[in-house]
Design a protein around this motif. Structure first.
Motif, mmCIF file in Angstrom:
data_model
loop_
_atom_site.group_PDB
_atom_site.id
_atom_site.type_symbol
_atom_site.label_atom_id
_atom_site.label_comp_id
_atom_site.label_asym_id
_atom_site.label_seq_id
_atom_site.Cartn_x
_atom_site.Cartn_y
_atom_site.Cartn_z
ATOM 1 N N GLN A 183 36.676 20.757 31.756
ATOM 2 C CA GLN A 183 37.312 20.249 32.988
ATOM 3 C C GLN A 183 38.715 20.843 33.139
ATOM 4 O O GLN A 183 39.118 21.253 34.222
ATOM 5 C CB GLN A 183 37.405 18.724 32.940
ATOM 6 C CG GLN A 183 36.073 18.017 33.014
ATOM 7 C CD GLN A 183 36.199 16.529 32.649
ATOM 8 O OE1 GLN A 183 37.310 16.020 32.460
ATOM 9 N NE2 GLN A 183 35.060 15.860 32.539
ATOM 10 N N ASN A 186 38.557 24.329 34.204
ATOM 11 C CA ASN A 186 38.128 24.460 35.607
ATOM 12 C C ASN A 186 39.224 23.996 36.558
ATOM 13 O O ASN A 186 38.997 23.876 37.764
ATOM 14 C CB ASN A 186 36.860 23.608 35.849
ATOM 15 C CG ASN A 186 35.656 24.210 35.145
ATOM 16 O OD1 ASN A 186 35.675 25.374 34.750
ATOM 17 N ND2 ASN A 186 34.625 23.407 34.963
ATOM 18 N N GLU A 188 40.408 21.048 36.824
ATOM 19 C CA GLU A 188 40.112 19.719 37.384
ATOM 20 C C GLU A 188 41.189 18.691 37.048
ATOM 21 O O GLU A 188 41.098 17.536 37.437
ATOM 22 C CB GLU A 188 38.739 19.233 36.870
ATOM 23 C CG GLU A 188 37.584 20.084 37.396
ATOM 24 C CD GLU A 188 36.272 19.751 36.666
ATOM 25 O OE1 GLU A 188 35.463 20.686 36.478
ATOM 26 O OE2 GLU A 188 36.090 18.577 36.267
ATOM 27 N N ASN A 189 42.175 19.103 36.215
ATOM 28 C CA ASN A 189 43.262 18.184 35.857
ATOM 29 C C ASN A 189 42.778 16.784 35.481
ATOM 30 O O ASN A 189 43.215 15.794 36.054
ATOM 31 C CB ASN A 189 44.271 18.083 37.021
ATOM 32 C CG ASN A 189 45.175 19.312 37.052
ATOM 33 O OD1 ASN A 189 45.826 19.636 36.062
ATOM 34 N ND2 ASN A 189 45.148 20.022 38.161
ATOM 35 N N PRO A 190 41.850 16.664 34.525
ATOM 36 C CA PRO A 190 41.322 15.338 34.147
ATOM 37 C C PRO A 190 42.428 14.427 33.620
ATOM 38 O O PRO A 190 43.319 14.876 32.914
ATOM 39 C CB PRO A 190 40.307 15.643 33.050
ATOM 40 C CG PRO A 190 40.723 16.952 32.489
ATOM 41 C CD PRO A 190 41.340 17.723 33.615
ATOM 42 N N ASN A 265 48.263 27.804 42.745
ATOM 43 C CA ASN A 265 47.886 27.341 41.412
ATOM 44 C C ASN A 265 48.335 28.357 40.368
ATOM 45 O O ASN A 265 48.161 29.563 40.568
ATOM 46 C CB ASN A 265 46.358 27.175 41.309
ATOM 47 C CG ASN A 265 45.894 25.977 42.118
ATOM 48 O OD1 ASN A 265 46.589 24.964 42.159
ATOM 49 N ND2 ASN A 265 44.762 26.118 42.776
#
Ligand SMILES: NC(=O)C1=CN([C@@H]2O[C@H](COP(=O)(O)OP(=O)(O)OC[C@H]3O[C@@H](n4cnc5c(N)ncnc54)[C@H](OP(=O)(O)O)[C@@H]3O)[C@@H](O)[C@H]2O)C=CC1
Ligand SMILES: N[C@@H](C[C@H]1CC(C(=O)O)=NO1)C(=O)O
Length: 327
Positions: A183, A186, A188-190, A265
């Protein structure tokens, strides 16, 4: 020219790595290894290396420029480093993160008075990973930083379990969550707490007749090192430990994913892949021994962390060479 005269205190995995690392430095010489054990029971790599009892160290204040403290963080360093900072410039790998502020204060008090330079908590975490967390956060103020370790053998956690009453020998492996790492990569900054990103597995050789249930509980509830982490404890024989757990690989990475001012980003990553955790850690500590010596020569006394040491100080190159060949 005259070499930096180095001493090692404590001959375990890290002390052995330091002996090997000092031999790689053209500007350093190893004066002696100091141990709490009988010198004849300490098996150094190079038989020409002098091995002395730790009580002899006080006779070497004029013969050693920097002492590398290689004891365990759980119990040895908090007692040894303040004592040695009275007499020597020191470098250590203290890794009980929660206790670093109080440890820094205890070492700084001594080193300020003795005029010595003591760089604490050197290695990779704390150490190189710490530097990368701070650097990437300063460069990307908007974002998230993730640190992952392993799968590999944590020396700090292994030292800690070996100190538990009734434990004859033992090691600890840190295993990162593949799902969370995916994550993160990817972007997704979990939002996962640090303690949910890893699990810890211990392999323990118990003393004859020891209470293994109590040992398991002591490990799982150990503050700073194990409490809050999902931990598994296996009891094995000394033979199995030697056969299956002699290697000490480790590694991991620090990732910061963030956005710069117009919303682009950006990802910063620093990673380590170590066949030998102790040898790499010793290489970092040895490079910072060079810095401790130089900083002391400039009169910069007291305790320091890696944040206080400009990168040039750990290089054997002169500042002029760095400007000319490395910028
Ligand atoms: N910041 C970082 O990234 C890292 C930090 N570390 C730190 O380094 C510390 C030391 O790790 P490590 O060298 O693996 O620890 P060890 O358990 O191998 O050694 C710790 C001390 O135990 C004593 N010792 C070693 N072998 C024996 C033996 N056979 N019998 C009795 N005593 C022994 C030695 O002291 P003596 O010679 O006086 O008996 C030694 O200094 C860890 O606690 C950890 O905190 C480690 C890796 C990375
Ligand atoms: N200090 C650690 C170095 C890294 C490894 C680690 C872990 O596995 O929890 N945390 O920090 C060590 O002693 O190996």
């Amino acid at each position: 020219g005259n070499k930096i005269r180095v001493g090692i205190v404590g001959y375990g995995n890290l002390g052995r790595g330091a002996e090997a690392s000092i031999a790689q430095q053209s500007d350093m010489e190893l004066v002696a290894v100091f141990s709490r054990r009988k010198p004849e029971s300490v098996n150094v790599i190079n038989p020409d290396v002098k091995v002395l009892h730790i009580d002899e160290a006080k006779n070497y204040t004029e013969k050693i420029d920097v002492m590398i403290l290689c004891g365990g963080s759980a119990t040895d360093l908090p007692e040894q480093v303040p004592a040695f900072a009275e007499m020597f410039n020191t470098v250590d790998s203290f890794d009980t993160h929660a206790k670093i502020p109080e440890y820094f204060a205890s070492v700084d008090k001594v080193a300020q008075a003795s005029g010595k330079t003591s760089i604490i908590s050197v290695g990779w975490d704390p150490g190189m990973f710490s530097i990368n967390r701070v650097m990437s956060e300063a460069l990307l103020p908007e974002g998230n930083t993730y640190t992952f370790w392993g799968k590999g053998l944590s020396q700090g956690h292994s030292d800690a379990v070996r100190r538990v009453d009734g434990v004859k020998n033992g090691v600890q492996y840190t295993i990162p969550s593949e799902e969370v790492m995916k994550q993160v990569r990817n972007g997704e900054n979990p939002d996962v707490s640090k303690n949910d990103r890893h699990v810890r597995t211990c392999y323990i050789v118990a003393e004859e007749g020891a209470d293994t249930e109590r040992i398991e509980k002591d490990i799982k509830t150990m503050p700073n090192y194990f409490v809050d982490y999902e931990t598994t404890v296996h009891f094995i024989t000394e033979e199995e430990l030697k056969r299956d757990h002699a290697a000490m690989p480790h590694g991991g990475f620090v990732i910061r994913s963030g956005k710069t001012g117009e919303g682009n980003n950006q990802i910063v990553e620093y990673s380590l892949n170590l066949d030998s955790n102790p040898e790499f850690t010793a290489s970092v500590v040895t490079a910072y021994a060079r810095a401790a010596y130089r900083l002391n020569q400039e009169g910069q006394k007291g305790a320091k962390t890696v944040y206080d040491v400009a990168p040039g100080y750990i290089s054997p190159k002169t500042a002029e060479e760095l400007r000319k060949d490395y910028l």
